[in-house]
Each structure stands twice: as structure tokens, then as C-alpha cells.
Enzyme design. Structure first.
Site, PDB file in Angstrom:
ATOM      1  N   HIS A  67       0.870  -1.183   0.000  1.00 35.89           N
ATOM      2  CA  HIS A  67       0.000   0.000   0.000  1.00 35.89           C
ATOM      3  C   HIS A  67       0.908   1.235   0.000  1.00 35.89           C
ATOM      4  CE1 HIS A  67      -2.773   2.965   1.846  1.00 35.89           C
ATOM      5  NE2 HIS A  67      -3.744   2.178   1.434  1.00 35.89           N
ATOM      6  N   ASP A  93       2.927  -4.655   8.107  1.00 34.82           N
ATOM      7  CA  ASP A  93       1.746  -3.809   7.944  1.00 34.82           C
ATOM      8  C   ASP A  93       0.520  -4.698   8.143  1.00 34.82           C
ATOM      9  OD1 ASP A  93      -0.507  -2.614   6.909  1.00 34.82           O
ATOM     10  OD2 ASP A  93       0.461  -1.830   5.107  1.00 34.82           O
ATOM     11  N   GLN A  98      -4.762  -4.984   7.140  1.00 30.61           N
ATOM     12  CA  GLN A  98      -5.834  -5.872   6.671  1.00 30.61           C
ATOM     13  C   GLN A  98      -5.857  -7.206   7.415  1.00 30.61           C
ATOM     14  OE1 GLN A  98      -8.147  -4.848   4.747  1.00 30.61           O
ATOM     15  NE2 GLN A  98      -7.233  -3.024   3.846  1.00 30.61           N
ATOM     16  N   LYS A 130     -10.440  -0.141  10.816  1.00 30.89           N
ATOM     17  CA  LYS A 130     -10.673  -1.328   9.967  1.00 30.89           C
ATOM     18  C   LYS A 130     -11.082  -2.536  10.809  1.00 30.89           C
ATOM     19  CE  LYS A 130      -7.267  -0.034   6.451  1.00 30.89           C
ATOM     20  NZ  LYS A 130      -8.035   0.536   5.338  1.00 30.89           N
ATOM     21  N   CYS A 156      -4.676   2.493  -3.635  1.00 32.72           N
ATOM     22  CA  CYS A 156      -3.397   2.969  -3.064  1.00 32.72           C
ATOM     23  C   CYS A 156      -2.278   1.951  -3.285  1.00 32.72           C
ATOM     24  CB  CYS A 156      -3.534   3.323  -1.585  1.00 32.72           C
ATOM     25  SG  CYS A 156      -4.661   4.669  -1.280  1.00 32.72           S
TER      26      CYS A 156
END
Ligand code: 7TS
Length: 413
Positions: free
Chosen positions: A125, A203, A206, A229, A370
Site C-alpha cells: 500500500h 503492515d 488488513q 478497519k 493505493c
């Protein structure tokens, strides 16, 4: 674990889902962008503002004590959520983006020099790309990327050992890709990097709310995720760091809350995590996030993961049976596909798919997500994406596939 979840009851916890859009029942499939919020999270925010609102760590009055206790108990909850050893390893941020920027700025500027290498993957991303490019510009470090195999969206690890043996100082990687749905083998990647003394960042934007996350088992040095999220409020996120790495890092921003003593010439800084939290923080954010983490873990992230995967498998297989469609990300029979499906209809712009789907009440996302360099690598400008969460249903997936078929018909396919 054989715990069965009453998914229909959980869905009822989300007031926003019970509405029509353009006269059609809302099907919310934009969960990778942001999740919806259940009542316990909304109520925690209302309770805080109605009963406890005060600044933290300052007053010695009742409300300030309550606010401080709630703020710090959320930090302990966040530590438990990702199996950190201590709440001192949890830094509040605005989200994944700020967490990565914090590491790139503080750790990066201290530790990187001309000729060093920052290792990323081609599926990052922008928030795990641009901060490193800015750091590379400042320090003269270079960026190298692990390639993605193509539409199937896997990492090509054939040259990993050669890459790791170069001047790599930090390896920052996405856990679950937001545009492909790929689940990367982060524990293996971190273990291999560690052998070369390379610092690792994962990261988790998600992954954190979708599957069980254990930072000790992953073996990374940093893990970043966003509250919004995972059923929490916007504007709050978590950066976890290995304590010895955090202790050696300079502050991020200067100001109140992060100091021990200040003189006109010199300031002594607090220890982590407070060293990295200048100014009045977002107080309601951690409190709402605390309720979200309790809520998710009462369901069980292993259950959520299975549910997400079943929806994605169903969607992928139904879409794959259509003509004139291109699907991205791992094949549906692999365990490394998360709960989202990215696709393109032949000769139809992704934005047209999303606009027509919206008219039918189905919220998708269309664009580069992104991940512009990845889109260029795949030879496309954008994709349409359906991303699922535990409050979504098989019936909604069927409705979405019907809508995709109607869109194909509309374009004469
Ligand atoms: N990393 C990944 C893998 C993401 O998917 C996102 C947001 C971020 C970082 C940034 O998170 P933030 O909360 O700091 O903004 N992804 C998306 C998306 O897929 N659609 O909208 C935002």
C-alpha cells in the site's frame, strides 16, 4: 475450535447495515477501506463523552483519573490483542499510515545511511511505500522490491536469500494485501530476515481484525494496524515495537506528555511508549477501540477468518464461472486468500462497475486501492474490489454476483 457463532445476531449489532441505498438493501462490501461499528463501540464512545471526558495524565481529579485509567487499560487490551508482552510496547497512532511514518522517521533517520537497502514487496500500500521513499531521499538509502508473480499475486521468493544478504537494514512487508487478498508468510519472512540482523515491520492493516495475530509468533520488530478497519473508531491506530528497538529510538514529535524534564536548552524524554506520544492524544479512540477488540475476540478471530474466507471462496468461484472477467489474487483453493476479491470486467472501467453496483445498493471500491505501482505491474489502472467482514452473508455475495451479471448484460456481454 468448534465454537459456533450466531452470525445473524452479530449482524444486528451494526445499526448502519439495516438500510436501503437507492431503494435497494445495502450490501456493504467495502470493508477493506473501513469497517462498520457495532453498538458496543458506539456506546463506549457515548459513555466516555457523557460521563468521563477529561484530559489524561494531567489532573489529579476524578474525571481525569477515570479518563487516564480507561486510556491506559485500552493500551493493555491492545497488547493482549496482538500478544505483546507489555502495554509499554503499544504506541497509539492515528492509524497504520502514521505507525509506518513514525518508524521511517525515527528509527529510519537514526539507523539508515547512504548505500543501505530498504526491502519492500511490490504489493505494498502507498503507506508502506511513500514513507520509505521519503526516507531514502533523505538518507541516500536504496529501495529494493520482492517481485509479485502476476495476477495470482504471490511473492516470488526465489531470490530472497540473495536480497537479504545485500545491505538490507529494514524489511517492511504487508501481512494481507488490500488489493489482491494475498496472505503473506510473514513469520517465515521475518525469521529469514532476522538471521541477517535485519529489522522487520509488518503492515497489519488488513490482518489485525480478520485473523489471530501474535507478534511474538510472527517474530517481527514492528507491527502496525488501524482501529477503523477492525470495528473501532477512525483516527486511532496501534504501532507495536520490540521494547529494545523502541528504547533506542529518538522521539517522533516534540511537545507535552512525552517529556521528563524540560529546560530552555535541553529536554529529557520519557521512556516508550510515552516518548512517542506528544500532545493531548486521541482519548476516545482507544476507548472505542478497546470495546472493538473485546467485541472481536468474543466472536473469535479464528471464527471471523473462516467466515471471511468462506465468503471470498464463494464469491471467487461464482465470479470465475463468468465469461469476460479477470480475477486477481491467489486462487480460491489456496489457504493464502483473505476475504476480498479484486476483479475486472473486460472493456469496462472499474469505476463504471462500482457506480452501477452502487445503484443496486452494493458498495464496492474501484480504483488503484493505493497500490498504484502494483496496478502498473499488472498492466491495469484499477480494479473493482469486494471486501468482506463477518457481518456479511452468503446471500449478499449471491446478490453481488447477480449485480455483476446485470452489469455485464448492460455492457452487452
Ligand atoms: N496498509 C494497508 C495494507 C491498507 O490496506 C491500508 C488502507 C493502509 C495500510 C493504510 O491504512 P490507514 O488506516 O492508515 O489509512 N487501505 C485502504 C483500502 O484498501 N481502501 O481504503 C483504504
Amino acid at each position: 475450535m468448534n465454537k459456533t457463532v450466531d452470525w445473524a445476531a452479530r449482524r444486528k449489532d451494526f445499526p448502519i447495515l439495516d438500510q436501503t441505498v437507492h431503494g435497494k438493501p445495502l450490501v456493504y462490501f467495502d470493508n477493506a477501506a473501513t469497517s462498520q461499528k457495532p453498538r458496543p463501540v458506539i456506546q463506549a464512545l457515548v459513555h466516555y463523552y457523557e460521563c468521563d471526558n477529561a484530559n489524561v495524565h494531567r489532573g489529579i481529579h476524578e474525571l481525569s483519573n477515570r479518563a487516564t485509567n480507561a486510556f491506559e487499560s485500552a493500551r493493555a487490551r491492545a497488547a493482549k490483542f496482538i500478544n505483546a508482552k507489555s502495554s509499554d510496547e503499544i504506541i497509539w497512532t492515528r492509524g497504520t499510515t502514521e505507525g509506518i511514518n513514525l518508524v521511517a522517521t525515527t528509527w529510519g533517520e537514526k539507523n539508515l545511511k547512504h548505500g543501505d537497502v530498504i526491502l519492500l514487496t511490490e504489493m505494498e500500500h502507498h503507506s508502506n511505500l511513500v514513507p520509505w521513499q521519503m526516507l531514502a531521499q533523505k538518507t541516500g538509502a536504496k529501495i529494493t522490491y520482492i517481485p509479485v508473480t502476476g495476477d495470482e499475486g504471490l511473492l516470488d521468493l526465489s531470490r530472497l536469500d540473495t536480497l537479504l544478504a545485500s545491505q538490507v537494514k529494514i524489511f517492511s512487508m504487508v501481512h494481507v494485501s488490500n488489493s489482491l487478498g494475498t496472505v503473506n508468510p510473514v513469520a517465515e519472512l521475518c525469521a529469514r530476515a532476522r538471521k541477517h540482523g535485519i529489522v522487520t515491520l509488518v503492515d497489519g492493516a488488513q490482518s489485525a481484525g480478520h485473523l489471530p495475530v501474535d507478534v511474538q509468533a510472527i517474530g517481527c520488530d514492528f507491527f502496525a494496524f488501524s482501529g477503523h478497519k477492525i470495528c473501532g473508531p477512525t483516527g486511532i491506530g496501534v504501532l507495536w515495537g520490540r521494547p529494545e528497538v523502541l528504547e533506542a529510538m529518538p522521539p517522533y514529535q516534540g511537545g507535552g506528555e512525552m517529556i521528563l524534564t524540560v529546560g530552555y536548552d535541553k529536554t529529557e524524554f520519557k521512556h516508550p511508549p510515552h516518548r512517542f506520544e506528544a500532545g493531548t492524544p486521541d482519548i476516545s479512540g482507544p476507548i472505542g477501540l478497546h470495546a472493538a477488540m473485546d467485541y472481536l475476540d468474543a466472536i473469535g478471530r479464528d471464527n471471523i477468518w473462516r467466515h471471511d474466507q468462506e465468503l471470498a471462496k464463494h464469491a471467487y468461484e461464482k465470479l470465475a464461472a463468468l465469461n469476460n472477467i479477470r480475477l486477481f489474487g491467489p486462487k480460491t483453493n489456496s489457504a493464502n486468500r483473505a476475504g476480498l476479491v479484486s476483479f475486472l470486467l473486460q472493456d469496462v472501467h472499474a469505476h463504471d462497475v462500482v457506480t452501477l453496483a452502487d445503484q443496486a445498493g452494493v458498495a464496492l471500491r474501484g480504483g488503484h486501492h493505493c497500490t498504484q505501482p502494483l496496478m502498473h505491474k499488472l498492466g491495469v489502472e484499477s480494479t473493482a474490489r469486494a471486501s468482506f467482514y463477518f457481518y456479511n452473508t452468503m446471500a449478499e455475495v449471491d446478490r453481488f454476483v447477480e449485480v455483476v451479471k446485470e452489469i455485464q448484460k448492460f455492457f452487452g456481454q
